[in-house]
Design a protein around this motif. Structure first.
Motif, PDB file in Angstrom:
ATOM      1  N   ASP A   1       3.593   4.835  -9.390  1.00 24.68           N
ATOM      2  CA  ASP A   1       3.966   3.814  -8.408  1.00 24.68           C
ATOM      3  C   ASP A   1       5.378   4.044  -7.881  1.00 24.68           C
ATOM      4  OD1 ASP A   1       1.506   2.592  -8.698  1.00 24.68           O
ATOM      5  OD2 ASP A   1       2.217   1.080 -10.119  1.00 24.68           O
ATOM      6  N   ALA A   2       6.268   4.491  -8.760  1.00 25.00           N
ATOM      7  CA  ALA A   2       7.638   4.758  -8.328  1.00 25.00           C
ATOM      8  C   ALA A   2       7.682   5.901  -7.323  1.00 25.00           C
ATOM      9  CB  ALA A   2       8.516   5.075  -9.537  1.00 25.00           C
ATOM     10  N   MET A   3       6.837   6.912  -7.530  1.00 26.07           N
ATOM     11  CA  MET A   3       6.827   8.037  -6.601  1.00 26.07           C
ATOM     12  C   MET A   3       6.169   7.662  -5.275  1.00 26.07           C
ATOM     13  SD  MET A   3       8.679  10.099  -8.015  1.00 26.07           S
ATOM     14  CE  MET A   3       8.564  11.236  -6.643  1.00 26.07           C
ATOM     15  N   VAL A   4       5.162   6.811  -5.320  1.00 26.39           N
ATOM     16  CA  VAL A   4       4.566   6.305  -4.079  1.00 26.39           C
ATOM     17  C   VAL A   4       5.625   5.557  -3.273  1.00 26.39           C
ATOM     18  CG1 VAL A   4       2.908   4.644  -3.139  1.00 26.39           C
ATOM     19  CG2 VAL A   4       2.207   6.237  -4.947  1.00 26.39           C
ATOM     20  N   ALA A   5       6.434   4.751  -3.968  1.00 27.47           N
ATOM     21  CA  ALA A   5       7.493   4.004  -3.289  1.00 27.47           C
ATOM     22  C   ALA A   5       8.565   4.946  -2.741  1.00 27.47           C
ATOM     23  CB  ALA A   5       8.114   2.991  -4.252  1.00 27.47           C
ATOM     24  N   ALA A   6       8.898   5.988  -3.493  1.00 30.80           N
ATOM     25  CA  ALA A   6       9.905   6.945  -3.021  1.00 30.80           C
ATOM     26  C   ALA A   6       9.425   7.676  -1.774  1.00 30.80           C
ATOM     27  CB  ALA A   6      10.225   7.942  -4.133  1.00 30.80           C
ATOM     28  N   ALA A   7       8.172   8.098  -1.772  1.00 34.08           N
ATOM     29  CA  ALA A   7       7.618   8.781  -0.598  1.00 34.08           C
ATOM     30  C   ALA A   7       7.595   7.856   0.614  1.00 34.08           C
ATOM     31  CB  ALA A   7       6.221   9.297  -0.908  1.00 34.08           C
ATOM     32  N   LYS A   8       7.262   6.608   0.381  1.00 32.38           N
ATOM     33  CA  LYS A   8       7.241   5.640   1.485  1.00 32.38           C
ATOM     34  C   LYS A   8       8.642   5.433   2.044  1.00 32.38           C
ATOM     35  CE  LYS A   8       5.571   1.046   2.807  1.00 32.38           C
ATOM     36  NZ  LYS A   8       6.760   0.692   3.605  1.00 32.38           N
ATOM     37  N   LEU A   9       9.618   5.324   1.158  1.00 30.08           N
ATOM     38  CA  LEU A   9      10.993   5.164   1.625  1.00 30.08           C
ATOM     39  C   LEU A   9      11.427   6.363   2.450  1.00 30.08           C
ATOM     40  CD1 LEU A   9      13.736   3.683   1.592  1.00 30.08           C
ATOM     41  CD2 LEU A   9      14.274   4.962  -0.483  1.00 30.08           C
TER      42      LEU A   9
END
Length: 268
Positions: free
Chosen positions: A71-79
């Motif tokens: 989930d943290a990496m999904v958020a990082a990619a979105k950012l």
């Protein structure tokens, strides 16, 4: 001024606080990329500040996140995508190595390597590929190693296993996404002077870790370890359009360390 071969590209670099990741992010900024720097260590922001001092026009954003957390990496990619408007390149660099005799290696140590070295790359790829599919292009560069796939040292069972696994992942993703214009390649690094290698040196020779590092260089035909920026140059090439017909490749960058048959036979 360096040729701006990554001008206009947005890249996500994991493990970017120090060592290889910092070197990769710096080289990407040098070539004009916009960079999302991801690391579990909050010092990633200080590393970004250093890169801004070198390249005042660099467009950088930092994320404190664990690559083992999907989930943290999904958020990082979105950012990264929302900040820069695209996500063109992913540099899956974050990795760990802890040494221990195999018969003494705990499940926790084994799983630590799997979580970061395998799941971390898996999570990063799954987070960025949807954006690349939407954009109709992309490049992923995975940091594998000569360790596991080509050579190994005693005590590296978990590291060797996980880094070898990344070669298989590279090849499969390269085939799966080739006709959708996403290229996937992996670097196979020997030894570079990084905090991780310095920690391994302490584990190998607690009384004189510098001797352990010096002994590494003895076995390298070029007689030195790699610099992080040299590895960054390879990542920059593979992320650029200059590598447009390269996918599924394993590119060794080791100063020739995997070439000698022996250290004692020959004319030199």
């Amino acid at each position: 001024m360096a040729q701006r071969k990554l001008e206009g590209k947005a890249a996500l670099v994991t493990g970017a606080a120090a060592g290889l990741g910092a070197g990769i992010a710096e080289v990407y900024a040098k070539y004009g990329a916009k960079v999302c720097m991801v690391d579990l260590d909050p010092a990633v922001e200080a590393t970004a500040d250093h890169i801004r001092e070198l390249y005042p026009d660099a467009e950088l954003v930092t994320v404190t996140a664990n690559v083992a957390d999907r989930d943290a990496m999904v958020a990082a990619a979105k950012l990264a995508h929302d900040t820069f408007g695209s996500l063109d390149v992913a540099c899956c660099n974050a990795g760990v190595c802890r040494l221990a005799p195999f018969e003494q290696m705990s499940d926790e140590m084994r799983d630590f390597h799997i979580d970061v070295n395998i799941k971390g790359v898996w999570n990063t790829c799954q987070a960025v590929i949807p954006y690349m599919l939407d954009e109709g292009r992309g490049a992923i560069v995975i940091a594998s190693s000569v360790t596991g796939d080509i050579v190994a040292d005693a005590g590296e069972a978990a590291y060797a296993m996980t880094k070898a696994a990344l070669v298989g992942l590279t090849k499969c993703l390269a085939v799966e996404y080739a006709d959708r214009h996403i290229r996937v390649n992996c670097s196979q690094l020997g030894y570079a002077r990084t905090p991780m290698v310095e920690k391994m040196a302490v584990e190998s020779n607690p009384d004189n870790p510098e001797a352990a590092i010096d002994d590494i260089a003895v076995g390298v035909p070029m007689k030195r370890l790699a610099r992080p920026d040299e590895v960054g140059e390879l990542f920059a090439f593979l992320g650029s359009d200059e590598a447009s017909y390269i996918t599924g490749s394993q590119i060794v960058i080791d100063g020739g360390s995997t070439l000698p048959e022996t250290m004692s036979i020959g004319t030199n």
